[in-house]
Design an enzyme around this catalytic site. Structure first.
Site, mmCIF file in Angstrom:
data_model
loop_
_atom_site.group_PDB
_atom_site.id
_atom_site.type_symbol
_atom_site.label_atom_id
_atom_site.label_comp_id
_atom_site.label_asym_id
_atom_site.label_seq_id
_atom_site.Cartn_x
_atom_site.Cartn_y
_atom_site.Cartn_z
ATOM 1 N N GLU A 185 -1.439 -8.638 5.454
ATOM 2 C CA GLU A 185 -1.410 -8.671 6.924
ATOM 3 C C GLU A 185 -2.794 -8.483 7.539
ATOM 4 O O GLU A 185 -2.971 -8.704 8.736
ATOM 5 C CB GLU A 185 -0.417 -7.622 7.462
ATOM 6 C CG GLU A 185 -0.891 -6.185 7.500
ATOM 7 C CD GLU A 185 -0.801 -5.462 6.163
ATOM 8 O OE1 GLU A 185 -0.581 -6.127 5.135
ATOM 9 O OE2 GLU A 185 -0.971 -4.225 6.145
ATOM 10 N N HIS A 188 -3.415 -5.693 1.204
ATOM 11 C CA HIS A 188 -2.802 -5.910 2.515
ATOM 12 C C HIS A 188 -2.900 -7.378 2.952
ATOM 13 O O HIS A 188 -3.932 -7.767 3.511
ATOM 14 C CB HIS A 188 -3.545 -5.090 3.573
ATOM 15 C CG HIS A 188 -3.353 -3.621 3.461
ATOM 16 N ND1 HIS A 188 -2.387 -2.936 4.155
ATOM 17 C CD2 HIS A 188 -4.027 -2.688 2.748
ATOM 18 C CE1 HIS A 188 -2.472 -1.645 3.879
ATOM 19 N NE2 HIS A 188 -3.454 -1.470 3.023
ATOM 20 N N CYS A 234 0.828 -1.203 0.000
ATOM 21 C CA CYS A 234 0.000 0.000 0.000
ATOM 22 C C CYS A 234 0.872 1.267 0.000
ATOM 23 O O CYS A 234 1.525 1.549 -0.979
ATOM 24 C CB CYS A 234 -0.975 -0.042 1.177
ATOM 25 S SG CYS A 234 -2.340 1.095 0.981
#
Lengths: 80, 227
Positions: free
Chosen positions: B203, B201, B85
């Site tokens: 994560e 993302h 990002c």
């Protein structure tokens, strides 16, 4: 010496903000616009008395930070 | 396996990334942007967020911060660097990966789950991963990937396109493109494939009860590939 720079998006790069501003202007009754492109303006006060040296330094700044040459063009429009 | 996550002023996915890396077995260290040296690492992560308030251009200020000299040196000597990002935006600003990230086509901040297709598995990031399609989360205002037509040809020829936005079944079409990116590009590699920039993302997809686990596939696979 004050150096003024304008940074604009390259022609083939989409400028959605410019498009929306264009639409807003048309909505306000400004009907004779063919395109709006948005850019950035910088004034850099540089401790330099010689125009060429000042411009060269600012050009280096444009290349290294102020503009992203993949998508933007820069133009030094004034130095005095 | 050792990792390092860089925290810039305005990073906000750095701690999520720390949790994710540790969950899958990395010994992670957080590194401050003002530091000049990286700890010994197998992979360096530039996390998501709004570094330096997105001033000038997203990622532009962070790309000139002190630690980035060490990160550039690490990447240029073959070290693995991943930017997620805002991290991807920082990577394009350093020139480590080609292109630029523009304002989303429809001028809205996009925050939703998307599907991405893995376009190239001949690299340490995606080698041996079973799935071809991952469901990941995106949250960005400037994720509209742009490059010149020459650059596009070059990254296609060099297999540098890592991920494309797609449907649940892997169809890469305009209607599955959330932000206007050229060719639905969601992630790109550098030429040597040791540097990866991506908007989604992973994560945020490491816990089934919170979101999903396609991020788990990514991190599990990653640590196994680095070992």
């Amino acid at each position: 010496m004050k150096v003024s720079i304008i940074i604009t998006l390259k022609k083939d790069v989409l400028d959605p903000q410019g498009k929306v501003i264009h639409q807003a202007l048309e909505g306000m009754g400004f009907n004779n616009i063919s395109e709006v492109r948005q850019g950035k303006y910088f004034e850099i006060d540089i401790k330099e008395t010689e125009t060429k040296r000042a411009k060269d330094k600012v050009e280096e700044m444009c290349k290294k930070l102020l503009a992203n040459l993949v998508i933007e063009n820069y133009e030094i429009i004034d130095a005095q | 396996m050792k990792s390092a996550v860089i925290t810039f002023p305005g990073s906000n996915c750095d701690r999520d990334m720390d949790v994710a890396l540790k969950k899958f077995g990395f010994k992670n260290k957080m590194v401050w942007h003002g530091d000049i040296e990286l700890p010994k690492s197998d992979i360096v992560v530039l996390p998501g967020g709004f570094s330096y308030g997105d001033y000038l251009r997203c990622g532009s200020m962070a790309s000139k911060s002190k630690i980035m000299k060490a990160v550039l040196n690490f990447a240029n000597t073959g070290g693995m660097v991943i930017g997620i990002c805002n991290g991807f935006q920082i990577l394009v600003e350093t020139g480590l990966v080609p292109g630029a990230l523009l304002r989303n086509k429809y001028l809205e901040f996009i925050c939703k789950n998307v599907f991405v297709k893995i376009n190239n598995k001949q690299n340490t990031y995606f080698k041996n991963i079973e799935n071809d399609i991952l469901e990941l989360h995106i949250a960005h205002n400037e994720g509209n990937y742009f490059c010149t037509s020459d650059q596009l040809k070059e990254i296609q020829d060099n297999q540098q396109i890592a991920l494309n936005y797609c449907s649940q079944n892997g169809e890469v079409e305009k209607k599955f493109n959330p932000n206007g990116s050229i060719n639905n590009i969601a992630g790109v590699f550098n030429k040597k494939k040791n540097v990866l920039g991506m908007m989604p993302h992973p994560e945020r997809m490491i816990d089934l009860s919170l979101s999903g686990e396609d991020g788990s596939l990514f991190f599990n696979n990653l640590i196994n590939n680095i070992k």
